[in-house]
Design an enzyme around this catalytic site. Structure first.
Site, PDB file in Angstrom:
ATOM      1  N   ASP A   1     -45.981  89.829  54.300  1.00  0.00           N
ATOM      2  CA  ASP A   1     -44.773  90.195  53.946  1.00  0.00           C
ATOM      3  C   ASP A   1     -43.880  89.141  52.877  1.00  0.00           C
ATOM      4  O   ASP A   1     -42.800  88.767  52.869  1.00  0.00           O
ATOM      5  CB  ASP A   1     -43.768  90.529  55.197  1.00  0.00           C
ATOM      6  CG  ASP A   1     -42.457  91.553  54.918  1.00  0.00           C
ATOM      7  OD1 ASP A   1     -42.674  92.194  53.496  1.00  0.00           O
ATOM      8  OD2 ASP A   1     -42.007  91.491  55.716  1.00  0.00           O
TER       9      ASP A   1
ATOM     10  N   GLY B   1     -31.616  91.108  60.224  1.00  0.00           N
ATOM     11  CA  GLY B   1     -32.956  91.561  59.920  1.00  0.00           C
ATOM     12  C   GLY B   1     -33.109  92.923  60.719  1.00  0.00           C
ATOM     13  O   GLY B   1     -32.114  93.228  61.254  1.00  0.00           O
ATOM     14  N   ASN B   2     -34.166  93.468  60.385  1.00  0.00           N
ATOM     15  CA  ASN B   2     -34.403  94.682  61.604  1.00  0.00           C
ATOM     16  C   ASN B   2     -34.422  94.211  62.963  1.00  0.00           C
ATOM     17  O   ASN B   2     -35.459  93.771  63.240  1.00  0.00           O
ATOM     18  CB  ASN B   2     -35.427  95.753  60.806  1.00  0.00           C
ATOM     19  CG  ASN B   2     -36.865  94.802  60.783  1.00  0.00           C
ATOM     20  OD1 ASN B   2     -37.513  94.905  61.876  1.00  0.00           O
ATOM     21  ND2 ASN B   2     -37.080  94.341  59.672  1.00  0.00           N
ATOM     22  N   GLY B   3     -33.347  94.743  63.533  1.00  0.00           N
ATOM     23  CA  GLY B   3     -33.460  94.439  65.112  1.00  0.00           C
ATOM     24  C   GLY B   3     -32.744  92.981  65.479  1.00  0.00           C
ATOM     25  O   GLY B   3     -32.599  92.733  66.706  1.00  0.00           O
ATOM     26  N   GLY B   4     -32.459  92.329  64.638  1.00  0.00           N
ATOM     27  CA  GLY B   4     -32.125  90.836  64.790  1.00  0.00           C
ATOM     28  C   GLY B   4     -31.140  90.219  64.329  1.00  0.00           C
ATOM     29  O   GLY B   4     -31.041  90.684  62.998  1.00  0.00           O
TER      30      GLY B   4
ATOM     31  N   LYS C   1     -32.429  82.907  65.514  1.00  0.00           N
ATOM     32  CA  LYS C   1     -32.701  84.226  65.274  1.00  0.00           C
ATOM     33  C   LYS C   1     -32.457  84.822  66.673  1.00  0.00           C
ATOM     34  O   LYS C   1     -33.228  84.454  67.660  1.00  0.00           O
ATOM     35  CB  LYS C   1     -34.167  84.388  64.719  1.00  0.00           C
ATOM     36  CG  LYS C   1     -34.456  86.091  64.467  1.00  0.00           C
ATOM     37  CD  LYS C   1     -35.747  85.958  63.629  1.00  0.00           C
ATOM     38  CE  LYS C   1     -35.981  87.373  63.028  1.00  0.00           C
ATOM     39  NZ  LYS C   1     -36.930  87.365  62.080  1.00  0.00           N
TER      40      LYS C   1
ATOM     41  N   LEU D   1     -25.838  84.343  59.329  1.00  0.00           N
ATOM     42  CA  LEU D   1     -26.684  83.958  57.924  1.00  0.00           C
ATOM     43  C   LEU D   1     -27.441  85.345  57.411  1.00  0.00           C
ATOM     44  O   LEU D   1     -27.387  85.442  56.332  1.00  0.00           O
ATOM     45  CB  LEU D   1     -27.755  83.093  58.153  1.00  0.00           C
ATOM     46  CG  LEU D   1     -27.422  81.574  58.781  1.00  0.00           C
ATOM     47  CD1 LEU D   1     -28.586  80.842  58.975  1.00  0.00           C
ATOM     48  CD2 LEU D   1     -26.695  81.107  57.467  1.00  0.00           C
ATOM     49  N   GLY D   2     -27.520  86.327  58.482  1.00  0.00           N
ATOM     50  CA  GLY D   2     -28.235  87.291  57.935  1.00  0.00           C
ATOM     51  C   GLY D   2     -28.685  88.369  59.008  1.00  0.00           C
ATOM     52  O   GLY D   2     -28.901  87.820  60.096  1.00  0.00           O
TER      53      GLY D   2
ATOM     54  N   VAL E   1     -29.561  86.646  62.357  1.00  0.00           N
ATOM     55  CA  VAL E   1     -29.665  85.170  62.257  1.00  0.00           C
ATOM     56  C   VAL E   1     -28.439  84.403  62.224  1.00  0.00           C
ATOM     57  O   VAL E   1     -27.769  84.710  61.402  1.00  0.00           O
ATOM     58  CB  VAL E   1     -30.733  84.631  61.185  1.00  0.00           C
ATOM     59  CG1 VAL E   1     -31.015  83.368  61.055  1.00  0.00           C
ATOM     60  CG2 VAL E   1     -32.100  85.642  61.237  1.00  0.00           C
TER      61      VAL E   1
HETATM   62  P1  ATP Z   1     -35.787  91.110  55.835  1.00  0.00           P
HETATM   63  O1  ATP Z   1     -35.898  92.434  56.204  1.00  0.00           O
HETATM   64  O2  ATP Z   1     -34.541  90.695  54.792  1.00  0.00           O
HETATM   65  O3  ATP Z   1     -36.850  90.409  55.732  1.00  0.00           O
HETATM   66  P2  ATP Z   1     -35.760  90.120  58.730  1.00  0.00           P
HETATM   67  O4  ATP Z   1     -35.647  91.265  59.677  1.00  0.00           O
HETATM   68  O5  ATP Z   1     -37.016  89.998  58.351  1.00  0.00           O
HETATM   69  O6  ATP Z   1     -34.977  90.647  57.274  1.00  0.00           O
HETATM   70  P3  ATP Z   1     -35.279  87.564  58.640  1.00  0.00           P
HETATM   71  O7  ATP Z   1     -36.098  87.252  57.414  1.00  0.00           O
HETATM   72  O8  ATP Z   1     -35.869  86.947  59.945  1.00  0.00           O
HETATM   73  O9  ATP Z   1     -35.127  89.026  59.297  1.00  0.00           O
HETATM   74  O10 ATP Z   1     -34.001  86.879  58.315  1.00  0.00           O
HETATM   75  C1  ATP Z   1     -32.750  87.651  57.796  1.00  0.00           C
HETATM   76  C2  ATP Z   1     -32.160  86.697  56.824  1.00  0.00           C
HETATM   77  O11 ATP Z   1     -31.224  85.480  57.592  1.00  0.00           O
HETATM   78  C3  ATP Z   1     -32.792  85.908  55.883  1.00  0.00           C
HETATM   79  O12 ATP Z   1     -33.005  86.870  54.897  1.00  0.00           O
HETATM   80  C4  ATP Z   1     -32.251  84.645  55.440  1.00  0.00           C
HETATM   81  O13 ATP Z   1     -31.193  84.981  54.239  1.00  0.00           O
HETATM   82  C5  ATP Z   1     -31.520  84.285  56.789  1.00  0.00           C
HETATM   83  N1  ATP Z   1     -32.270  83.172  57.285  1.00  0.00           N
HETATM   84  C6  ATP Z   1     -33.488  83.486  58.117  1.00  0.00           C
HETATM   85  N2  ATP Z   1     -33.800  82.635  58.910  1.00  0.00           N
HETATM   86  C7  ATP Z   1     -33.152  81.258  58.144  1.00  0.00           C
HETATM   87  C8  ATP Z   1     -33.222  80.104  58.157  1.00  0.00           C
HETATM   88  N3  ATP Z   1     -34.156  79.225  58.798  1.00  0.00           N
HETATM   89  N4  ATP Z   1     -32.467  79.324  57.609  1.00  0.00           N
HETATM   90  C9  ATP Z   1     -31.298  80.016  56.864  1.00  0.00           C
HETATM   91  N5  ATP Z   1     -31.396  81.235  56.457  1.00  0.00           N
HETATM   92  C10 ATP Z   1     -32.253  81.985  57.327  1.00  0.00           C
END
Ligand code: ATP
Ligand code: MG
Length: 277
Positions: free
Chosen positions: A130, A17-20, A37, A14-15, A22
């Site tokens: 954030d 993030g830094n370090g992980g 995640k 799904l995406g 999803v």
């Molecule tokens: P960012 O730097 O964009 O904030 P991050 O390191 O904080 O990324 P997350 O925000 O936890 O990481 O998740 C990255 C992406 O995964 C989110 O921008 C979203 O598109 C997707 N995502 C995260 N949690 C969910 C969820 N519960 N349901 C659907 N999509 C999700």
């Protein structure tokens, strides 16, 4: 009962993030979908600290306006995984990319739900720190939920060092950069309100307010614009109520900024709730 990690099948990413990463996952027995995640054990210590902070906050929170956590697994390898409810429309950021801008009535609905989420968090002494489009998740019922607590802060006893540089600096309030000038009566909660105002403005304009469309933020330019410039405002085509709401959020002096409780009484979010029903 929450599904065990071994009962879950990964469907897609799904995406990142830094370090992980999803993933969208499926519970094999019930076919229910979740978001998972995964943060690897060998990631750097800062990321690891953030994951533990996020775990701690998700364990404590229970609100329809905060993404729900169904379980946390820690493997012997050090990998940490967080099982969350799946938000099928993704983040407001991805919704914006699909729609180019969001309508005022949609944004009133978004604002009300994020305010409810912030009201829950602030009354539990949690500052998100954030708030931005990519951390606000949506599902097909148009429920908006606050996610991503990696840099949040649980306030205890004193108003301690909540002023450190965490979060995405583009959405940081003036008092986070310059508490002496803008931080009269500084308590940290007002920073989330600034970020909310900026987020609504961005979703209406279709681009980040302090920069022309398409320009990548650079830290110094942004900090100057946030601290020395006038706060950005909505264009004339927006309604009086919406313009006023954003203005209440984007007061540079943090003590003049409205609180969550005050904003929940603002006509921009109150009127809309009547027509919703
Ligand atoms: P960012 O730097 O964009 O904030 P991050 O390191 O904080 O990324 P997350 O925000 O936890 O990481 O998740 C990255 C992406 O995964 C989110 O921008 C979203 O598109 C997707 N995502 C995260 N949690 C969910 C969820 N519960 N349901 C659907 N999509 C999700
Ligand atoms: Mg995020």
């Amino acid at each position: 009962a929450a599904p065990a990690a071994s009962d879950l099948e990964k469907l897609q990413v799904l995406g990142h993030g830094n370090g992980g990463t999803v993933y969208k996952v499926r519970h094999k027995r019930t076919s229910a979908t979740y978001a998972l995640k995964v943060v690897h054990g060998d990631c750097d210590p800062t990321v690891r600290r953030q994951v533990f902070r996020e775990m701690e906050i998700l364990r404590r929170t229970d609100s329809p306006y905060v993404v729900q956590c169904h379980g946390i697994f820690e493997k012997p390898s050090g990998d940490v995984t967080i099982l969350m409810e799946y938000m099928d429309l993704g983040s407001l950021d991805s919704l914006l990319k699909k729609n180019s801008t969001l309508s005022e009535s949609t944004l009133a609905h978004v604002a009300r739900q994020v305010l409810n989420g912030l009201h829950y968090l602030h009354s539990h002494k949690i500052i998100h720190r954030d708030i931005k489009p990519s951390n606000l998740l949506v599902n097909k019922n148009m429920e908006v939920k606050i996610a991503d607590f990696g840099v949040s802060k649980i306030m205890c006893r004193t108003l301690d060092a909540c002023n450190s540089y965490v979060g995405t600096c583009a959405y940081m309030s003036p008092e986070r950069f310059d508490p002496d000038t803008y931080g009269g009566n500084y308590n940290g909660y007002a920073g989330d309100i600034w970020s909310l105002g900026l987020t609504l403005l961005e979703l209406y304009l279709g681009h980040f307010p302090f920069l022309p469309p398409g320009q990548r933020p650079d830290w110094a330019t942004l900090m100057c614009a946030i601290c020395f410039g006038e706060p950005p405002t909505l264009p004339e085509d927006a309604s009086e109520d919406f313009r006023s709401f954003v203005e209440c959020c984007l007061q540079k002096e943090s003590s003049k900024r409205w609180t969550v409780a005050q904003l929940l009484t603002h006509p921009f979010v109150c009127k809309e709730s009547r027509s919703d029903r």
